[in-house]
Structures are given as C-alpha cells and as structure tokens.
Design a protein around this motif. Structure first.
Motif, short mmCIF file in Angstrom:
data_model
loop_
_atom_site.label_atom_id
_atom_site.label_comp_id
_atom_site.label_asym_id
_atom_site.label_seq_id
_atom_site.Cartn_x
_atom_site.Cartn_y
_atom_site.Cartn_z
N ALA A 1 30.20 62.69 -5.75
CA ALA A 1 30.78 61.39 -6.07
C ALA A 1 32.23 61.34 -5.61
N ARG A 2 32.70 60.13 -5.40
CA ARG A 2 34.10 59.91 -5.03
C ARG A 2 34.59 58.67 -5.75
N SER A 3 35.73 58.80 -6.45
CA SER A 3 36.28 57.65 -7.17
C SER A 3 37.34 56.96 -6.32
N TYR A 4 37.44 55.63 -6.50
CA TYR A 4 38.40 54.83 -5.76
C TYR A 4 39.06 53.81 -6.67
N THR A 5 40.38 53.72 -6.58
CA THR A 5 41.09 52.60 -7.19
C THR A 5 40.94 51.39 -6.27
N GLY A 6 41.32 50.22 -6.76
CA GLY A 6 41.27 49.04 -5.92
C GLY A 6 42.14 49.17 -4.68
N HIS A 7 43.29 49.80 -4.85
CA HIS A 7 44.20 50.01 -3.71
C HIS A 7 43.57 50.93 -2.67
N GLN A 8 42.90 51.98 -3.12
CA GLN A 8 42.29 52.93 -2.19
C GLN A 8 41.14 52.31 -1.41
N VAL A 9 40.43 51.38 -2.03
CA VAL A 9 39.35 50.69 -1.33
C VAL A 9 39.91 49.61 -0.41
N HIS A 10 41.18 49.26 -0.62
CA HIS A 10 41.81 48.15 0.11
C HIS A 10 41.17 46.82 -0.27
N ILE A 11 41.13 46.59 -1.60
CA ILE A 11 40.68 45.29 -2.11
C ILE A 11 41.91 44.38 -2.11
N VAL B 1 32.42 55.45 -6.89
CA VAL B 1 32.79 54.88 -8.18
C VAL B 1 34.08 54.10 -8.00
N VAL B 2 34.04 52.79 -8.24
CA VAL B 2 35.17 51.91 -7.96
C VAL B 2 35.69 51.29 -9.25
N ALA B 3 37.01 51.24 -9.37
CA ALA B 3 37.63 50.63 -10.54
C ALA B 3 37.50 49.11 -10.50
N GLY B 4 37.00 48.52 -11.57
CA GLY B 4 37.03 47.08 -11.70
C GLY B 4 38.45 46.64 -12.02
N PHE B 5 38.70 45.33 -11.98
CA PHE B 5 39.96 44.72 -12.40
C PHE B 5 41.10 44.92 -11.40
N THR C 1 41.26 55.75 -15.38
CA THR C 1 40.77 56.86 -16.21
C THR C 1 39.25 56.95 -16.14
N THR C 2 38.58 55.81 -16.24
CA THR C 2 37.12 55.80 -16.28
C THR C 2 36.51 56.27 -14.96
N ILE C 3 37.05 55.82 -13.83
CA ILE C 3 36.45 56.22 -12.55
C ILE C 3 36.55 57.72 -12.35
N ALA C 4 37.68 58.31 -12.75
CA ALA C 4 37.84 59.76 -12.59
C ALA C 4 36.86 60.51 -13.49
N LEU C 5 36.74 60.06 -14.75
CA LEU C 5 35.84 60.74 -15.68
C LEU C 5 34.39 60.65 -15.23
N LEU C 6 33.98 59.47 -14.74
CA LEU C 6 32.60 59.31 -14.30
C LEU C 6 32.33 60.16 -13.06
N ALA C 7 33.27 60.20 -12.13
CA ALA C 7 33.09 61.05 -10.95
C ALA C 7 32.98 62.52 -11.36
N MET C 8 33.78 62.95 -12.32
CA MET C 8 33.70 64.33 -12.82
C MET C 8 32.34 64.61 -13.45
N ALA C 9 31.85 63.64 -14.24
CA ALA C 9 30.56 63.81 -14.91
C ALA C 9 29.43 63.90 -13.89
N LEU C 10 29.50 63.10 -12.83
CA LEU C 10 28.48 63.15 -11.79
C LEU C 10 28.51 64.48 -11.05
#
Length: 199
Positions: A147-157, A187-191, A131-140
């Motif tokens: 800006a581009r948001s990424y989940t951990g899976h999308q970054v291939h962590i 913008v990358v999701a922690g956790f 939720t946070t990565i999407a909102l921050l990318a929208m705000a930017l």
C-alpha cells in the motif's frame, strides 16, 4: 463530501459501464467500473494494459470517520480491502479522519484562537486525514498487502481557493496509476487539496 465524491468520480473511466453504489454495514461505498474489453469485440489482441483492463475493475472505496474510528476498525478495513485486492482488482481507498478527530481539532484551534483564519484551520483539520491514511497503509502492509498513502498535495489534487469548502478543479492521477500498476493499494486522504498558490 462533494470533494470526496469528485475524487471518487475522477478515477472512474468515462468509457466504463456504471455498476452502481453499494454500502455495507460499516459504511463502505464501492464504485466499480468495467472498462471495455481489449479490441472492443473486434478481435485485436491488445497490449498488456488493455488485457489487464478487460478482466479487472478499478474500485474506489470511501470510508468515513466511524469506519476508521479506532485501531481495531482500521485493521478491519484493512482486512476487507486486502480481500478485495486478492480478487485482482485495482483499489483506491479514500478515508476521512478518525471519528471525533475533527471535532477535537476544532476545539483545540478555538482554545488558541476563537476566530482562527480559514487557511490555518484547514491546515490543522487536514492532519486528521493524514493520520488515517498512514495508519491504514501500515495496517495493510502488516497483513502483506502492498500500500501507499497519499495526501491531497502528493496526489496533486488542485482546487479553488475557497477554504473549508474548496472544489476540485483537476487531479494529476499519474502517480496513483503508477502505484496501481505496481500492485499497490492506494490510500488517499479525503478533504485535502491544494490551490494554484500552494495553499
């Protein structure tokens, strides 16, 4: 926290001079590095990427839940990130779930099952950061900062399979580097991460 720090450390060029950690009033952490200038003092002209690296920093910022705890705070973070981007630096921003969101999700899980499986609990809790990565990318984007948001899976962590406290084993940063080269804030999701079985 260990996983987030490993993510931050991954994007720091091992050749770089370590400048240090800085924290401001809303808990921002900046890791800045300055790669060697093109030619390393030998006078070579270098290619475009080397010239870019000589005068730009890769800055990785980590914002905790309090810093992104409301729409107003997310907009404030976006303004801060955009100002830094205008300096010409590349930025990767790692964010947590909004303040209180993880506790809300834990309570929600236990209202359904008092002893949820670790896998499903991780699936649920990861939605807070998404939720946070999407909102921050929208705000930017709203203020004209690509800006581009990424989940951990999308970054291939890639992590081990210890739910709740997995350790990062590897990161394929090629997609992130590509976006940085195109002038976007990443913008990358922690956790978040994924094990070799896709969990």
């Amino acid at each position: 926290a260990a996983r987030d720090r490993a993510l931050l450390d991954h994007f720091v060029d091992p050749r770089a001079d370590w400048i240090g950690d800085v924290e401001d009033s809303i808990g921002i952490k900046i890791l800045t590095n300055f790669p060697f200038p093109c030619g390393r003092g030998q006078g070579e002209r270098g290619n475009r990427q080397e010239i870019k690296s000589a005068f730009m920093a890769l800055i990785v910022q980590k914002y905790g839940g309090t810093s992104v705890g409301s729409p107003e705070r997310i907009n404030a973070v976006a303004e801060k990130v955009a100002r830094m981007r205008k300096n010409g630096d590349d930025l990767v921003v790692v964010v947590s779930a909004m303040s209180g969101e993880t506790d809300r999700l834990l309570k929600l899980a236990r209202s359904v099952n008092a002893d949820p499986s670790p896998r499903e609990l991780d699936v649920l809790l990861a939605t807070g950061e998404q939720t946070t990565i999407a909102l921050l990318a929208m705000a930017l984007e709203k203020i004209g900062c690509p800006a581009r948001s990424y989940t951990g899976h999308q970054v291939h962590i890639r992590t081990d399979n210890v739910y709740g406290k997995a350790r990062i084993l590897d990161i394929d940063e090629s997609r992130v580097r590509d976006d940085l080269n195109k002038g976007r804030v990443v913008v990358v999701a922690g956790f978040q991460g994924v094990d070799e079985e896709g969990n």
